[in-house]
Design a protein around this motif. Structure first.
Motif, short mmCIF file in Angstrom:
data_model
loop_
_atom_site.label_atom_id
_atom_site.label_comp_id
_atom_site.label_asym_id
_atom_site.label_seq_id
_atom_site.Cartn_x
_atom_site.Cartn_y
_atom_site.Cartn_z
N GLN A 92 0.83 -1.21 0.00
CA GLN A 92 0.00 0.00 0.00
C GLN A 92 0.86 1.26 0.00
O GLN A 92 0.53 2.23 -0.66
N TYR A 93 1.96 1.19 0.70
CA TYR A 93 2.85 2.35 0.75
C TYR A 93 3.48 2.61 -0.61
O TYR A 93 3.63 3.75 -1.04
N ALA A 94 3.84 1.55 -1.30
CA ALA A 94 4.44 1.72 -2.63
C ALA A 94 3.43 2.33 -3.58
O ALA A 94 3.77 3.15 -4.44
N GLU A 95 2.17 1.93 -3.44
CA GLU A 95 1.13 2.51 -4.30
C GLU A 95 0.97 3.99 -4.00
O GLU A 95 0.83 4.81 -4.91
N ALA A 96 0.98 4.34 -2.73
CA ALA A 96 0.89 5.75 -2.35
C ALA A 96 2.11 6.50 -2.89
O ALA A 96 2.00 7.61 -3.39
N GLY A 97 3.27 5.85 -2.80
CA GLY A 97 4.50 6.46 -3.29
C GLY A 97 4.45 6.69 -4.79
O GLY A 97 4.97 7.68 -5.30
N GLU A 98 3.84 5.77 -5.49
CA GLU A 98 3.72 5.91 -6.94
C GLU A 98 2.83 7.10 -7.29
O GLU A 98 3.10 7.86 -8.21
N LEU B 180 9.98 4.14 -3.27
CA LEU B 180 8.64 4.72 -3.28
C LEU B 180 8.00 4.57 -1.91
O LEU B 180 7.38 5.49 -1.38
N GLU B 181 8.19 3.38 -1.35
CA GLU B 181 7.61 3.08 -0.05
C GLU B 181 8.19 3.97 1.04
O GLU B 181 7.47 4.55 1.85
N ASN B 182 9.52 4.07 1.05
CA ASN B 182 10.18 4.88 2.06
C ASN B 182 9.75 6.33 1.96
O ASN B 182 9.51 7.01 2.97
N ARG B 183 9.63 6.82 0.74
CA ARG B 183 9.25 8.21 0.54
C ARG B 183 7.80 8.43 0.99
O ARG B 183 7.50 9.42 1.64
N ALA B 184 6.94 7.47 0.66
CA ALA B 184 5.54 7.59 1.08
C ALA B 184 5.44 7.62 2.60
O ALA B 184 4.65 8.37 3.17
N ARG B 185 6.23 6.78 3.25
CA ARG B 185 6.20 6.76 4.72
C ARG B 185 6.61 8.09 5.29
O ARG B 185 5.99 8.61 6.21
N LEU B 186 7.69 8.66 4.75
CA LEU B 186 8.17 9.95 5.24
C LEU B 186 7.12 11.03 5.02
O LEU B 186 6.85 11.85 5.90
N VAL B 187 6.51 11.02 3.84
CA VAL B 187 5.51 12.03 3.52
C VAL B 187 4.32 11.91 4.48
O VAL B 187 3.81 12.91 4.98
N MET B 188 3.92 10.69 4.75
CA MET B 188 2.78 10.50 5.64
C MET B 188 3.10 10.93 7.06
O MET B 188 2.23 11.35 7.81
N MET B 189 4.35 10.82 7.43
CA MET B 189 4.73 11.23 8.78
C MET B 189 4.88 12.75 8.90
O MET B 189 4.53 13.33 9.91
N TYR B 190 5.45 13.38 7.87
CA TYR B 190 5.84 14.78 8.01
C TYR B 190 5.05 15.76 7.17
O TYR B 190 5.08 16.95 7.41
N HIS B 191 4.41 15.30 6.12
CA HIS B 191 3.73 16.23 5.22
C HIS B 191 2.25 15.88 5.12
O HIS B 191 1.81 15.28 4.17
N HIS B 192 1.54 16.25 6.11
CA HIS B 192 0.14 15.84 6.18
C HIS B 192 -0.72 16.49 5.11
O HIS B 192 -1.82 16.01 4.86
N GLU B 193 -0.23 17.50 4.47
CA GLU B 193 -1.03 18.13 3.42
C GLU B 193 -1.21 17.21 2.22
O GLU B 193 -2.09 17.40 1.41
N TYR B 194 -0.38 16.17 2.09
CA TYR B 194 -0.53 15.24 0.97
C TYR B 194 -1.46 14.08 1.28
O TYR B 194 -1.64 13.19 0.50
N ASN B 195 -2.02 14.10 2.49
CA ASN B 195 -2.84 12.95 2.88
C ASN B 195 -4.24 12.95 2.31
O ASN B 195 -4.91 11.94 2.31
#
Ligand SMILES: [Zn+2]
Length: 59
Positions: A19-25, A43-58
């Motif tokens: 699921q994280y890789a899909e979000a990353g894509e 992609l997965e790592n980036r998605a995880r970071l974004v979900m932790m720190y950049h809530h505007e992309y949620n």
């Protein structure tokens, strides 16, 4: 096999995605414009970071 531009490893673009890789894509397409150039792990790592720190992309 393709080569990831981030970690330089070869990866199988048809491998199953988490699921994280899909979000990353999605983020790669919509935000970073580098879709198809990163492996699923990056992609997965980036998605995880974004979900932790950049809530505007949620949304
Ligand atoms: Zn990678």
């Amino acid at each position: 096999m393709k080569q990831c531009t981030m970690c330089k490893k070869e990866y199988d673009e048809n491998a199953e995605q988490s699921q994280y890789a899909e979000a990353g894509e999605w983020l790669a397409e919509e935000v970073w414009k580098d879709s198809g150039e990163l492996c699923h792990l990056c992609l997965e790592n980036r998605a995880r970071l974004v979900m932790m720190y950049h809530h505007e992309y949620n949304s």
